[in-house]
Design a protein around this motif. Structure first.
Motif, short mmCIF file in Angstrom:
data_model
loop_
_atom_site.label_atom_id
_atom_site.label_comp_id
_atom_site.label_asym_id
_atom_site.label_seq_id
_atom_site.Cartn_x
_atom_site.Cartn_y
_atom_site.Cartn_z
N ARG A 102 0.82 -1.21 0.00
CA ARG A 102 0.00 0.00 0.00
C ARG A 102 0.86 1.27 0.00
O ARG A 102 0.62 2.18 -0.79
N ASP A 103 1.85 1.34 0.88
CA ASP A 103 2.69 2.53 0.98
C ASP A 103 3.49 2.78 -0.29
O ASP A 103 3.68 3.92 -0.71
N ASP A 136 3.15 6.08 -2.59
CA ASP A 136 4.35 6.84 -2.93
C ASP A 136 4.52 6.99 -4.44
O ASP A 136 4.95 8.04 -4.91
#
Length: 190
Positions: free
Chosen positions: A22-23, A27
């Motif tokens: 997810r991160d 990003d």
């Protein structure tokens, strides 16, 4: 089920690597749009005397007074009721349909808020918040560029913008040359 189908579970980065965390996905989207829309802010001051010879029209003092005049209560109400009810709501979750239906109860307060902006030039951060939604351009999006971002603004922000646009209509036709108005809707040119 429907909510899950709207999520982005993976995306490919510029190098072709598939990102699934997810991160990492977040990003990648942030990086893409910062690169696309960002840039260094310059603080250069331009002496307007050098630009005047090329200006088609310089706003007159009378036009300036019309542009900065305090909106009337009727102007604010008309702007609210001119926004289509089916437009997406902003981060606050309220659509223009809500404001129209609840106008007898909340109308006076929202008009005060709009007029306060035009008096002070200040806007609550909550009103100025925009939510971005990503709409796929293709059936199976794989890259960040396969999405089209749309911004969902609060109705109060839309009303302020609508009033400013209506004011700019007064001078827009004189300021934009015929060879430059291809992307300006005819309705804005008067």
């Amino acid at each position: 089920m429907r909510r899950a189908s709207k999520k982005v579970f993976q995306i490919a980065n510029e190098a072709g690597r598939t990102l699934t965390e997810r991160d990492e996905i977040v990003d990648e989207f942030v990086s893409f749009y910062q690169q696309l829309l960002g840039g260094e802010r310059r603080r250069e001051f331009i002496d307007l005397r050098y630009l005047r010879p090329w200006a088609r029209h310089v706003v007159t003092p009378a036009e300036c007074l019309e542009l900065v005049q305090q909106p009337t209560l009727e102007e604010v109400k008309d702007a609210f009721f001119d926004i289509a009810e089916d437009k997406a709501s902003g981060p606050d979750g309220y659509s223009s349909g809500f404001y129209k239906a609840a106008w007898p109860v909340i109308g006076e307060e929202v008009v005060k808020a709009i007029l306060e902006f035009f008096t002070t030039g200040r806007l609550l951060k909550q009103v100025n918040t925009t939510m971005l939604a990503l709409i796929p351009k293709v059936r199976v999006p794989n890259l960040v560029s396969d999405f089209r971002p749309i911004s969902c603004c609060n109705v109060l922000y839309k009303v302020i913008t609508k009033i400013i646009v209506q004011r700019l209509r007064l001078v827009l036709d004189a300021m934009i040359s015929p060879s430059q108005n291809a992307f300006v809707p005819a309705a804005l040119l008067g």
